[in-house]
Scaffold this motif. Structure first.
Motif, short mmCIF file in Angstrom:
data_model
loop_
_atom_site.label_atom_id
_atom_site.label_comp_id
_atom_site.label_asym_id
_atom_site.label_seq_id
_atom_site.Cartn_x
_atom_site.Cartn_y
_atom_site.Cartn_z
N THR A 157 0.77 -1.41 -0.08
CA THR A 157 0.00 -0.15 -0.07
C THR A 157 0.75 1.27 -0.10
OG1 THR A 157 -0.08 0.02 2.40
CG2 THR A 157 -1.76 -1.06 1.04
N SER A 158 1.92 1.12 0.66
CA SER A 158 2.87 2.35 0.60
C SER A 158 3.30 2.64 -0.67
CB SER A 158 4.22 2.19 1.65
OG SER A 158 3.74 2.05 3.00
N MET A 159 3.63 1.68 -1.60
CA MET A 159 4.42 1.82 -2.69
C MET A 159 3.19 2.39 -3.72
SD MET A 159 6.57 -1.10 -4.94
CE MET A 159 7.23 -1.69 -3.34
N ALA A 160 2.08 1.64 -3.65
CA ALA A 160 0.94 2.07 -4.57
C ALA A 160 0.58 3.74 -4.23
CB ALA A 160 -0.35 1.40 -4.01
N MET A 161 0.71 4.13 -3.05
CA MET A 161 0.40 5.42 -2.57
C MET A 161 1.41 6.35 -3.07
SD MET A 161 -0.39 7.24 0.99
CE MET A 161 1.16 7.05 1.73
N ILE A 162 2.52 6.09 -2.93
CA ILE A 162 3.88 6.87 -3.60
C ILE A 162 3.81 6.90 -4.99
CG2 ILE A 162 6.30 6.96 -3.90
CD1 ILE A 162 6.49 5.62 -1.00
N ALA A 163 3.44 5.95 -5.76
CA ALA A 163 3.12 5.85 -6.99
C ALA A 163 2.12 6.73 -7.76
CB ALA A 163 2.96 4.32 -7.65
N ALA A 164 1.08 6.60 -6.72
CA ALA A 164 -0.11 7.57 -7.22
C ALA A 164 0.13 9.12 -7.18
CB ALA A 164 -1.23 7.15 -6.21
N TYR A 165 0.87 9.39 -6.21
CA TYR A 165 1.17 10.81 -6.04
C TYR A 165 2.20 11.18 -7.00
CZ TYR A 165 -0.99 10.65 -1.44
OH TYR A 165 -1.86 10.49 -0.46
N ILE A 166 3.09 10.33 -7.64
CA ILE A 166 4.21 10.58 -8.55
C ILE A 166 3.49 10.68 -9.93
CG2 ILE A 166 6.16 9.79 -9.86
CD1 ILE A 166 7.15 8.37 -7.32
N PHE A 167 2.34 9.76 -10.08
CA PHE A 167 1.48 9.88 -11.23
C PHE A 167 0.78 11.30 -11.31
CE2 PHE A 167 0.11 6.39 -14.08
CZ PHE A 167 -0.06 7.22 -15.23
N ILE A 168 0.44 11.84 -10.23
CA ILE A 168 -0.17 13.04 -10.37
C ILE A 168 0.67 14.24 -10.56
CG2 ILE A 168 -1.23 14.91 -8.72
CD1 ILE A 168 -2.63 12.66 -7.35
N MET A 169 2.02 14.07 -10.06
CA MET A 169 3.11 15.07 -10.39
C MET A 169 3.33 15.09 -12.00
SD MET A 169 6.82 15.02 -8.97
CE MET A 169 6.41 14.67 -7.30
N SER A 170 3.38 13.65 -12.36
CA SER A 170 3.70 13.85 -13.98
C SER A 170 2.55 14.32 -14.79
CB SER A 170 3.84 12.16 -14.25
OG SER A 170 4.03 12.18 -15.53
N ASP A 171 1.29 14.08 -14.43
CA ASP A 171 0.30 14.41 -15.07
C ASP A 171 0.03 16.16 -15.06
OD1 ASP A 171 -0.43 12.45 -16.49
OD2 ASP A 171 -1.93 11.83 -14.96
N LEU A 172 0.36 16.73 -13.76
CA LEU A 172 0.28 17.95 -13.44
C LEU A 172 1.37 18.61 -14.20
CD1 LEU A 172 -0.88 20.46 -11.76
CD2 LEU A 172 0.89 19.82 -10.11
N VAL A 173 2.62 18.37 -14.47
CA VAL A 173 3.60 18.75 -15.16
C VAL A 173 3.12 19.09 -16.80
CG1 VAL A 173 6.19 18.77 -16.29
CG2 VAL A 173 5.55 18.29 -13.70
N LEU A 174 2.52 17.99 -16.91
CA LEU A 174 2.12 17.62 -18.48
C LEU A 174 1.01 18.81 -18.90
CD1 LEU A 174 1.74 16.18 -21.19
CD2 LEU A 174 0.40 14.66 -20.12
#
Length: 209
Positions: A157-174
């Motif tokens: 769950t920790s890994m999945a949550m970190i991945a979710a936030y990194i994905f948001i960061m990626s899409d926000l920059v895009l």
């Protein structure tokens, strides 16, 4: 396999500004495709539904990668693919949720999403409905990942949550690059964070297997 995936990711990031174009097109969708294969070949007997939804999200991401890399503007088609992928990830995390507390968490995600959407809205034009729908999808995914972590704090769950936030960061920059102001290295940041998030999603299955 992981060494191949890392090399392909780095090759694609380098090819964004340096080329050649054939390397750019060849390397963009392959990492997500290989991650899909890794997940399918590492089925979790403990969390089979989680595995299926993560694998589906990765597979659909491959289609999104292809649409977004085409010379003609297929932004909407790519966005729809990634919307479906985010919903699939969201359902994967939903299988790990026993309680939907704290109740303030969905409200916080929704509020942040509305604020960011309104900031980008003036430049979205006819894409606003597609972008708005995608916002709902990725916030559904990130909220569920966080709720799963609140329910049971494990490496998965920790890994999945970190991945979710990194994905948001990626899409926000895009989104900022497309609708506000572009920079020379924004696409590099987008792809680096994107590949990192997808890899962590895959690892959350492989480590649980």
């Amino acid at each position: 396999m992981w060494l191949v995936i890392i090399c392909l990711c780095l090759a694609h990031i380098c090819s964004i500004s340096r080329g050649p174009r054939w390397l750019f097109y060849l390397t963009k969708p392959i990492p997500a495709a290989l991650l899909t294969i890794l997940v399918v070949n590492s089925p979790s007997t403990v969390y089979p539904d989680y595995t299926r939804y993560i694998a589906l999200g990765l597979a659909i991401s491959v289609m999104g990668d292809i649409f977004l890399m085409l010379p003609t503007d297929k932004f909407r088609q790519g966005l729809i693919c990634f919307l479906v992928a985010q919903v699939s990830y969201g359902y994967a995390f939903l299988t790990r949720i026993n309680s939907f507390e704290p109740l303030w968490l969905p409200i916080m995600f929704a509020s942040v999403g509305v604020i960011v959407f309104l900031l980008l809205l003036p430049n979205m034009g006819k894409d606003k409905w597609f972008v708005g729908s995608y916002f709902v999808g990725i916030l559904f995914m990130a909220c569920n990942a966080t709720l799963a972590w609140f329910n049971v704090t494990t490496p998965l769950t920790s890994m999945a949550m970190i991945a979710a936030y990194i994905f948001i960061m990626s899409d926000l920059v895009l989104a900022i690059d497309r609708f506000r102001s572009s920079s020379a290295f924004s696409r590099h940041v987008v792809m680096f964070t994107y590949y990192t998030a997808q890899s962590l999603f895959a690892l959350s299955v492989i480590w649980a297997a």
